[in-house]
Design an enzyme around this catalytic site. Structure first.
Site, mmCIF file in Angstrom:
data_model
loop_
_atom_site.group_PDB
_atom_site.id
_atom_site.type_symbol
_atom_site.label_atom_id
_atom_site.label_comp_id
_atom_site.label_asym_id
_atom_site.label_seq_id
_atom_site.Cartn_x
_atom_site.Cartn_y
_atom_site.Cartn_z
ATOM 1 C CG ASP A 140 -2.105 0.930 1.103
ATOM 2 O OD1 ASP A 140 -2.373 1.407 -0.023
ATOM 3 O OD2 ASP A 140 -2.764 1.192 2.125
ATOM 4 N N GLY A 174 -0.030 5.493 -4.294
ATOM 5 C CA GLY A 174 -0.634 6.775 -4.658
ATOM 6 C C GLY A 174 -0.017 7.923 -3.870
ATOM 7 C CD1 TRP A 204 7.410 6.517 -2.806
ATOM 8 C CD2 TRP A 204 6.868 6.894 -4.948
ATOM 9 N NE1 TRP A 204 8.581 6.570 -3.533
ATOM 10 C CE2 TRP A 204 8.277 6.799 -4.841
ATOM 11 C CE3 TRP A 204 6.299 7.129 -6.205
ATOM 12 C CZ2 TRP A 204 9.117 6.923 -5.940
ATOM 13 C CZ3 TRP A 204 7.141 7.266 -7.306
ATOM 14 C CH2 TRP A 204 8.535 7.169 -7.162
ATOM 15 C CG HIS A 261 -0.294 2.115 -9.295
ATOM 16 N ND1 HIS A 261 -0.510 1.822 -7.962
ATOM 17 C CD2 HIS A 261 -1.390 2.827 -9.697
ATOM 18 C CE1 HIS A 261 -1.685 2.334 -7.584
ATOM 19 N NE2 HIS A 261 -2.224 2.956 -8.612
ATOM 20 C CB SER A 286 -8.642 -5.298 -3.158
ATOM 21 O OG SER A 286 -9.338 -4.084 -3.366
ATOM 22 C CG ASN A 299 -7.872 -2.034 -5.264
ATOM 23 O OD1 ASN A 299 -6.963 -2.859 -5.118
ATOM 24 N ND2 ASN A 299 -8.101 -1.081 -4.369
ATOM 25 N NE ARG A 329 -2.916 -1.429 4.487
ATOM 26 C CZ ARG A 329 -4.169 -1.494 4.081
ATOM 27 N NH1 ARG A 329 -4.968 -2.399 4.595
ATOM 28 N NH2 ARG A 329 -4.640 -0.670 3.175
ATOM 29 C CD GLU A 374 2.986 -12.854 15.945
ATOM 30 O OE1 GLU A 374 2.998 -11.674 16.335
ATOM 31 O OE2 GLU A 374 2.462 -13.784 16.580
HETATM 32 C C1 IPE Z 1 -5.444 -2.766 -0.285
HETATM 33 O O1 IPE Z 1 -5.092 -1.436 -0.429
HETATM 34 C C2 IPE Z 1 -5.433 -3.449 -1.622
HETATM 35 C C3 IPE Z 1 -4.113 -3.674 -2.213
HETATM 36 C C4 IPE Z 1 -2.974 -3.398 -1.669
HETATM 37 C C5 IPE Z 1 -4.136 -4.288 -3.516
HETATM 38 P P1 IPE Z 1 -6.175 -0.296 -0.598
HETATM 39 O O2 IPE Z 1 -5.439 0.989 -0.699
HETATM 40 O O3 IPE Z 1 -7.093 -0.617 -1.723
HETATM 41 O O4 IPE Z 1 -7.000 -0.400 0.760
HETATM 42 P P2 IPE Z 1 -7.835 0.672 1.549
HETATM 43 O O5 IPE Z 1 -8.796 1.280 0.584
HETATM 44 O O6 IPE Z 1 -6.865 1.687 2.063
HETATM 45 O O7 IPE Z 1 -8.476 -0.095 2.656
HETATM 46 C C1 IPE Z 2 -1.484 0.263 -3.381
HETATM 47 O O1 IPE Z 2 -1.294 1.622 -3.401
HETATM 48 C C2 IPE Z 2 -1.711 -0.311 -4.748
HETATM 49 C C3 IPE Z 2 -3.070 -0.806 -4.983
HETATM 50 C C4 IPE Z 2 -4.045 -0.793 -4.107
HETATM 51 C C5 IPE Z 2 -3.357 -1.322 -6.302
HETATM 52 P P1 IPE Z 2 -2.512 2.647 -3.394
HETATM 53 O O2 IPE Z 2 -2.877 2.945 -4.816
HETATM 54 O O3 IPE Z 2 -3.613 2.157 -2.561
HETATM 55 O O4 IPE Z 2 -1.831 3.906 -2.751
HETATM 56 P P2 IPE Z 2 -2.465 4.905 -1.685
HETATM 57 O O5 IPE Z 2 -2.989 4.075 -0.570
HETATM 58 O O6 IPE Z 2 -3.557 5.640 -2.380
HETATM 59 O O7 IPE Z 2 -1.324 5.781 -1.286
HETATM 60 MG MG MG Z 3 -4.096 2.368 -0.617
#
Ligand code: IPE
Ligand code: IPE
Ligand code: MG
Length: 264
Positions: free
Chosen positions: A36, A39, A41, A53, A81, A84, A201, A220
Site C-alpha cells: 500500500d 498513490g 508516494w 504503481h 482487491s 479496487n 502492511r 503476526e
Molecule cells: C489494499 O489497499 C489493496 C491492495 C494493496 C491491492 P487499498 O489501498 O485498496 O486499501 P484501503 O482502501 O486503504 O483499505
Molecule cells: C497500493 O497503493 C496499490 C493498490 C491498491 C493497487 P494505493 O494505490 O492504494 O496507494 P495509496 O494508498 O492511495 O497511497
Molecule cells: Mg491504498
C-alpha cells in the site's frame, strides 16, 4: 555465508549486517504483503498515481528475489482487491496494463530463481489479456520449487470464503457433520499452502482491507510507515527480525515456534 545470499545482502552493507542477525532456521514460512501507499508516494512527488504503481513494481521485483534467496517458502502479494474496481476507470485500466506488462516481462525473474507463480482471486472480471498471461506464466513455472509466489488479483477475502462455501454445497460430498476447518480450508484458493506467519502492511494503515481473512487468523502483523515504492530488502529483513522477536503462543500459555519452517 552462502554465495546466493552474500550477493544479495553484501557483507559490510546495512543489509549484510541485518542478515547476520536473522535466524535462517526460523524464517516465516509464508509472508503476505499488503502493498500500500503507491498513490501517496506519487502525490508526494507531484506525480500521477500511475507513476506510484510503476515505482511499486520495482519493489515487487526486489522483494520477490530477496524472499526467494532468503529461503521464504511462500510470498503472497496483494496487488488488486475486489474493491479496487471502485477507483477511477483510467487508474483501473493502468493498473491492469501494468500487471500484464510485468507478467510478460518478469517471467525470467521467476524462472531464474526457481519460483512458481500462483494467482488467487476471482478470474471473472480480470481482463482477458491479463488472464492469458497469468495462464502462460503459471504453466511456465509449474515445476519450480524454491518459492511459491502468490499474487492476489481481483481478490477479496469474503468473496473467497463465499466461493468456498458455494463449492462445498455444490459438491455435496461433505456432510455438515464432516465439515471441519481442514476440509473448509481445502476449498479456499490457498489450498495446500501454509497460513501466513507474517503479514506486512506498508504505508501505515491499520487495517486488513479484506485480505486473506481466513488465513491470517494467527499471523503476526507488522505495519510499517514505509510506502510500498520505498520498501526494499532491508525493510524485509527488519520485518523478519521483528517477527523473530514475537512470542507466538497460538492460544497456549507457553511459547511455540512450531509453525515456522526449517530452511531446505
Ligand atoms: C489494499 O489497499 C489493496 C491492495 C494493496 C491491492 P487499498 O489501498 O485498496 O486499501 P484501503 O482502501 O486503504 O483499505
Ligand atoms: C497500493 O497503493 C496499490 C493498490 C491498491 C493497487 P494505493 O494505490 O492504494 O496507494 P495509496 O494508498 O492511495 O497511497
Ligand atoms: Mg491504498
Amino acid at each position: 555465508m552462502e554465495k546466493h545470499l552474500e550477493e544479495f545482502f553484501p557483507a559490510g552493507t546495512e543489509e549484510g549486517r541485518l542478515l547476520l542477525q536473522v535466524d535462517l532456521d526460523r524464517l516465516p514460512r509464508h509472508v503476505a504483503v499488503i502493498m500500500d501507499g503507491n498513490g501517496r508516494w506519487a502525490a508526494s512527488r507531484g506525480l500521477p498515481r500511475a507513476e506510484g504503481h510503476r515505482a511499486g513494481s520495482a519493489s515487487v521485483h526486489e522483494i520477490v528475489e530477496a524472499s526467494a534467496r532468503l529461503g521464504i517458502g511462500v510470498l503472497t502479494l496483494f496487488a488488486f482487491s475486489s474493491e479496487n474496481w471502485k477507483r477511477p476507470r483510467p487508474e483501473v485500466g493502468r493498473l491492469w496494463r501494468l500487471l500484464r506488462e510485468k507478467l510478460t516481462k518478469e517471467d525470467g525473474l521467476l524462472v531464474r530463481n526457481d519460483i512458481r507463480l500462483r494467482v488467487i482471486g476471482r478470474r471473472q472480471g480480470i481482463p482477458a489479456l491479463v488472464l492469458k498471461e497469468i495462464d502462460r506464466v503459471e504453466a511456465l513455472t509449474r515445476e519450480n520449487r524454491r518459492m511459491t509466489l502468490v499474487v492476489a488479483l481481483n481478490y477479496g477475502g469474503r468473496a473467497e470464503i463465499v466461493d468456498a462455501a458455494r463449492r462445498i454445497l455444490q459438491d455435496g460430498r461433505i456432510s455438515p457433520a464432516k465439515l471441519d476447518e481442514k476440509a473448509f480450508a481445502a476449498h479456499l484458493s490457498t489450498e495446500g499452502l501454509p497460513d501466513p506467519d507474517l503479514l506486512i502492511r506498508t504505508s501505515g494503515e491499520l487495517r486488513v482491507s479484506n485480505f486473506l481473512l481466513w488465513q491470517i487468523a494467527y499471523a503476526e502483523i507488522i505495519v510499517t510507515p514505509v510506502l510500498w515504492p520505498d520498501f526494499r530488502r532491508k525493510h524485509l529483513l527488519e520485518a523478519v527480525l521483528e517477527f523473530q522477536k514475537r512470542d507466538r503462543r497460538f492460544g497456549d500459555v507457553r511459547s511455540g515456534g512450531e509453525r515456522t519452517g526449517k530452511r531446505s
